[in-house]
Design an enzyme around this catalytic site. Structure first.
Site, PDB file in Angstrom:
ATOM      1  CG  HIS A  96      -0.066  -0.110   2.581  1.00 37.60           C
ATOM      2  ND1 HIS A  96      -0.551  -0.908   3.327  1.00 37.60           N
ATOM      3  CD2 HIS A  96      -0.397   1.016   3.640  1.00 37.60           C
ATOM      4  CE1 HIS A  96       0.218  -0.563   4.422  1.00 37.60           C
ATOM      5  NE2 HIS A  96       0.244   0.773   4.093  1.00 37.60           N
ATOM      6  CG  HIS A  98       0.070   4.275   4.951  1.00 37.78           C
ATOM      7  ND1 HIS A  98      -1.049   3.558   5.721  1.00 37.78           N
ATOM      8  CD2 HIS A  98      -0.595   5.146   4.602  1.00 37.78           C
ATOM      9  CE1 HIS A  98      -1.652   4.443   6.068  1.00 37.78           C
ATOM     10  NE2 HIS A  98      -1.561   5.630   4.960  1.00 37.78           N
ATOM     11  CG  ASP A 100       4.087   1.410   6.851  1.00 36.24           C
ATOM     12  OD1 ASP A 100       3.898   2.182   6.087  1.00 36.24           O
ATOM     13  OD2 ASP A 100       3.716   0.780   7.983  1.00 36.24           O
ATOM     14  CG  HIS A 159      -3.608  -0.225   7.563  1.00 38.20           C
ATOM     15  ND1 HIS A 159      -3.537   0.371   8.873  1.00 38.20           N
ATOM     16  CD2 HIS A 159      -2.881  -0.099   6.280  1.00 38.20           C
ATOM     17  CE1 HIS A 159      -2.449   1.119   8.940  1.00 38.20           C
ATOM     18  NE2 HIS A 159      -1.296   1.057   7.694  1.00 38.20           N
ATOM     19  CG  ASN A 190      -1.737   5.538  10.798  1.00 40.21           C
ATOM     20  OD1 ASN A 190      -2.691   6.114  10.993  1.00 40.21           O
ATOM     21  ND2 ASN A 190      -1.450   5.209  10.133  1.00 40.21           N
TER      22      ASN A 190
END
Length: 239
Positions: A96, A98, A100, A159, A190
């Site tokens: 995804h 993000h 990280d 998420h 988150n």
């Protein structure tokens, strides 16, 4: 003298903490067969927080799923993989948008790695000014690399709106990324881009499609419990 000794003690502790932080910035753990989980850390609220990625060694080269938080962690990882396995990373998939999952894409591209994401992830990377993969794949795509069979699957929002999972059928390894919560987690983490209502259905979609994984790798914290999907469902219902 007591005041000087106290300052010296505090300074020594800070130095040792900094050394320890650098020493544990990257950790590689064997999972099964040619599968390895790598973990990097980033400071949150004054404490280091781990993020997991995974790589698989094949005769053709190394396949990486997700990547370290940032460029400073990516080069040590690439060097460690080459030294350990005498093989280079040849492709990566970001699950995804993000940081990280995408924070080292530019380093990988500079090293000749073919970096993949879905079109939706690319769109969100551009919107949020995250690093962008060079190659676009369909959300549900089957790959064969050096004899390694695996597939990506988009189960729905969770998420993040674009989160995918990766399934390796021969080893029964399900890489869930941040879509799946570790059984060590105390909550859903988150939720800034999450759709908790849709997440429950999305988890059930994964459980139906891959009913008996031997290993489930979450995006953060430990992965020793293959029941992480059920635990994620529990957390969602309690939210």
């Amino acid at each position: 003298m007591d005041s000087i000794m106290k300052k010296f003690f505090v300074l020594s502790c800070c130095i040792l903490a900094a050394i320890a932080a650098r020493a544990t910035q990257l950790e590689i753990s064997h999972l099964t067969g040619n599968f390895y989980v790598f973990t990097t850390w980033k400071m949150f609220d004054g404490s280091p927080f781990p993020a997991n990625g995974m790589y698989v060694v094949t005769p053709q080269g190394v396949v990486m799923i997700d990547m370290p938080w940032d460029d400073t962690q990516a080069r040590p990882l690439l060097d460690s993989i080459e030294k350990k396995h005498h093989a280079k990373v040849i492709m990566s998939i970001s699950t995804h948008f993000h940081a990280d999952r995408t924070g080292s894409i530019d380093i990988l591209k500079a090293e000749g790695v073919k970096t993949y994401s879905t079109a939706y992830t690319l769109e969100l990377c551009r919107k949020h000014k995250e690093q962008e993969a060079a190659y676009i794949m369909a959300p549900d795509t089957a790959f064969i690399v050096g004899g390694l069979r695996f597939e990506t699957y988009y189960p729905g929002k969770g998420h993040a709106p674009d989160n995918i999972v990766v399934w390796f059928p021969d080893a029964k390894v399900l890489y869930g990324g941040c879509f799946v919560k570790s059984t060590e987690s105390k909550g859903l983490g988150n939720l800034g881009d999450a759709d908790v209502k849709a997440w429950e259905k999305s988890v059930k979609n994964v459980m139906k499609r891959y009913p008996q994984p031997a290993y489930v790798i979450p995006g953060h914290q430990g992965w020793s419990d293959a029941g992480a999907l059920k635990y994620t469902l529990k957390l969602i219902k309690e939210n």
